[in-house]
Design an enzyme around this catalytic site. Structure first.
Site, PDB file in Angstrom:
ATOM      1  N   CYS A 383     -30.292  35.289  10.456  1.00 25.62           N
ATOM      2  CA  CYS A 383     -30.987  36.203  11.372  1.00 25.62           C
ATOM      3  C   CYS A 383     -32.497  36.172  11.338  1.00 25.62           C
ATOM      4  O   CYS A 383     -33.071  35.154  11.919  1.00 25.62           O
ATOM      5  CB  CYS A 383     -30.637  37.770  10.834  1.00 25.62           C
ATOM      6  SG  CYS A 383     -30.985  38.926  12.326  1.00 25.62           S
ATOM      7  N   HIS A 518     -24.602  37.343  11.035  1.00 23.30           N
ATOM      8  CA  HIS A 518     -24.707  37.482   9.581  1.00 23.30           C
ATOM      9  C   HIS A 518     -23.414  37.268   8.670  1.00 23.30           C
ATOM     10  O   HIS A 518     -22.374  37.923   8.795  1.00 23.30           O
ATOM     11  CB  HIS A 518     -24.826  39.204   9.273  1.00 23.30           C
ATOM     12  CG  HIS A 518     -26.308  39.479   9.522  1.00 23.30           C
ATOM     13  ND1 HIS A 518     -27.177  39.648   8.439  1.00 23.30           N
ATOM     14  CD2 HIS A 518     -26.970  39.835  10.669  1.00 23.30           C
ATOM     15  CE1 HIS A 518     -28.327  40.208   8.968  1.00 23.30           C
ATOM     16  NE2 HIS A 518     -28.133  40.259  10.456  1.00 23.30           N
ATOM     17  N   GLU A 520     -22.559  36.606   5.796  1.00 26.30           N
ATOM     18  CA  GLU A 520     -22.185  37.435   4.642  1.00 26.30           C
ATOM     19  C   GLU A 520     -21.153  38.582   4.759  1.00 26.30           C
ATOM     20  O   GLU A 520     -20.536  39.018   3.948  1.00 26.30           O
ATOM     21  CB  GLU A 520     -23.478  37.923   3.917  1.00 26.30           C
ATOM     22  CG  GLU A 520     -24.113  39.329   4.401  1.00 26.30           C
ATOM     23  CD  GLU A 520     -25.421  38.613   5.726  1.00 26.30           C
ATOM     24  OE1 GLU A 520     -26.079  39.421   5.803  1.00 26.30           O
ATOM     25  OE2 GLU A 520     -25.073  37.545   5.970  1.00 26.30           O
TER      26      GLU A 520
END
Length: 548
Positions: A383, A518, A520
């Site tokens: 990001c 993102h 994750e």
């Protein structure tokens, strides 16, 4: 019919209700049950989207674009069901919904009160969240009630849970209470009185726990458990010792060995097959027997509260599991780099710059990125970490002096990163915004799919397309992409409708990748994540090169 388990907490906050709830869900799922989880937050904010990470920790983004509590990240990592907007709601959302109904005249002139209107609305939200999973065929919904028993803020939620259990009837609801048994060093003993008082407080409002999870820094002796059992009126076998573990992925086995799932299943009238926790055993074995040791530098500005990067830290752990690597994460304050320089980065095997907002600390992050680029250190930018990588490259390689983001410098001579004003969401709806738009709920959020450029590292990692979650307001400015590409940068993925850059990489670097999304949020201990695994493999290679 869905059965419910309500998880409450007592004595103090931050005991790990989310991990306890997720671990119970994992055990029940291993027994063949279809399980989902919900988190009820007693704060008045509509969502945590505009809350400081120092106050709230990470904001977890669901597939459908909801900004939610970080516990939903634990839920997705522990069970197979995906979380959605309906899996997390706040006091703010409840009151907003009730007031909207009152304005419409839904209450037919009645006086709107906490009981029954607010508590009924809470129950409706809980039922809606449970029904959203498994096509309405959820066996067990585990409902974590935020806050601490005794707090004014959580009373309506506890009352709603009490009413709901009464309405559902016998064997359809159970209560699990997580509490603290502190060790007093000066006395050299564990103290059970706080737990006794916490259960007493719970019973005063009509809730009688079926199970106590007693947190301590060490296993609780049987005589102390017996004392808790006697004073709390909970059977001894349902007073569970939950001590500190060096990995959250050991908690399902810890609870199962003490019969937690059997107690819950008995309370709910369920007789599922025995639990199979072999997957969790394999994960723990990989954690405890690594073949590599790596140090990954995470350069950010919220490093004093690592909960701000919870999903990211866990994603690195997952990659370590799947590459048999022990991952030592070194959290580095980007402002410290601004004052002390980049010499402190020399021992790192790889560098990661996570997402974030605001100007503070950005020049330190850019310095870390430049160090990684110039020294061949594997780099992953997520990001903001991708945006800053573009800024660094524009300044020092593409010859665009003064390049910046309009978030940090609205009058930058080369705004290589800028606010996007129009885009299409995952449902195909066109969203618009400008610099005067509200901050809350106005970002590009949720999962979106985009094609990947053939022959790139991105394709080697993801295949032909990527489907990841977003949470941002700013994008790489397409006006500058030709200049960046001429200087050697590759834009390896773009959005299919707006053609916005989603991934960038440097082909003449051992491993240098930036992503606007993102990743994750979709990593799990079961499956890991291909991007993080590739990043850690590059770190292993870099470590070997330094050792040679």
């Amino acid at each position: 019919m869905t059965k419910y388990v309500f998880v409450t907490g007592g004595v103090v906050s931050s005991l790990g209700k989310g991990i306890a709830a997720a671990s119970l869900a994992a055990i029940l799922e291993s027994r063949g049950l279809q399980v989902t989880l919900l988190k009820l937050d007693p704060y008045i904010n509509v969502d945590p989207g505009t809350m400081s990470p120092f106050q709230h920790g990470e904001v977890f983004v669901t597939e459908d674009g909801a900004e939610t509590d970080l516990d939903l990240g634990h839920y997705e990592r522990f069970i197979s069901a995906k979380m959605h907007k309906v899996n997390n709601f706040t006091t703010g959302q409840i009151y907003e919904s009730v007031l909207r109904k009152e304005r419409r005249g839904d209450y037919l002139g009645k006086t709107v009160q906490v009981i029954p209107h607010i508590t009924n609305e809470i129950q409706d939200f809980i039922a809606r969240g449970a029904d959203a999973a498994w096509n309405g065929a959820t066996d067990v919904a585990i409902v974590e009630i935020g806050g601490t028993v005794g707090d004014i803020e959580s009373l309506p939620f506890l009352e709603a849970a009490r009413q709901m259990s009464l309405r559902l009837g016998r064997n359809n609801a159970a209560f699990v209470h997580l509490t603290l048994v502190p060790f007093i060093a000066s006395a050299g003993e564990l103290k059970t009185k706080p737990t006794q008082h916490s259960v007493q407080k719970l019973r005063e409002i009509g809730i009688y726990p079926n199970l106590l999870l007693c947190r301590a820094d060490r296993p609780i002796p049987d005589d102390e458990r017996a004392k808790i059992s006697m004073f709390s009126n909970v059977p001894l076998d349902a007073v569970i010792s939950v001590w500190d573990a060096d990995s959250i992925y050991k908690i399902p086995a810890m609870l199962h060995k003490q019969g937690v799932d059997n107690i819950v299943c008995e309370a709910l009238g369920l007789t599922p097959p025995p639990a199979d926790l072999s997957m969790w055993d394999n994960l723990v074995d990989a954690l405890e027997h690594p073949t590599h040791q790596l140090t990954i530098g995470m350069v950010g500005k919220y490093v004093d509260l690592t909960e701000s990067y919870k999903s990211l830290s866990e994603a690195l752990v997952h990659a370590g599991i799947h590459t048999r690597s022990k991952i030592n994460i070194e959290y580095i304050d980007s402002e410290d780099i601004e004052t002390r320089g980049t010499d402190q980065l020399k021992h790192l095997d790889a560098i990661l710059v996570p997402g974030g907002f605001g100007k503070r600390g950005t020049e330190g992050k850019i310095a870390a990125i430049r160090y990684a680029r110039e020294n061949g250190v594997p780099y992953l930018g997520i990001c903001l970490g991708m945006q800053l990588a573009v800024i660094e490259f524009a300044r020092h390689v593409a010859g665009l002096g003064g390049a910046n983001s309009t978030e940090f410098d609205p009058s930058a001579p080369h705004p290589v990163v800028a606010l996007i004003t129009e885009w299409m969401d995952r449902e195909g709806k066109v969203e618009k915004r400008d610099a005067t738009s509200d901050l809350g709920g106005t970002m590009r959020k949720g999962a979106q799919r985009c094609p990947v450029k053939p022959g790139t590292r991105a394709q080697a990692i993801y295949g032909d397309d990527v489907n990841e979650r977003h949470r941002h307001r700013y994008e790489v400015n397409n006006v500058y992409v030709p200049r960046l590409e001429e200087a050697g940068m590759v834009i390896s993925a773009r959005t299919p409708t707006e053609n916005l850059p989603e991934m960038m990489e440097l082909p003449d670097h051992p491993w240098f990748v930036g992503v606007q999304f993102h990743p994750e949020f979709t990593s799990t201990p079961r499956d890991g994540h291909p991007l993080f695994s590739s990043f850690i493999e590059a770190a292993i290679a870099n470590h070997a090169r330094k050792e040679a």
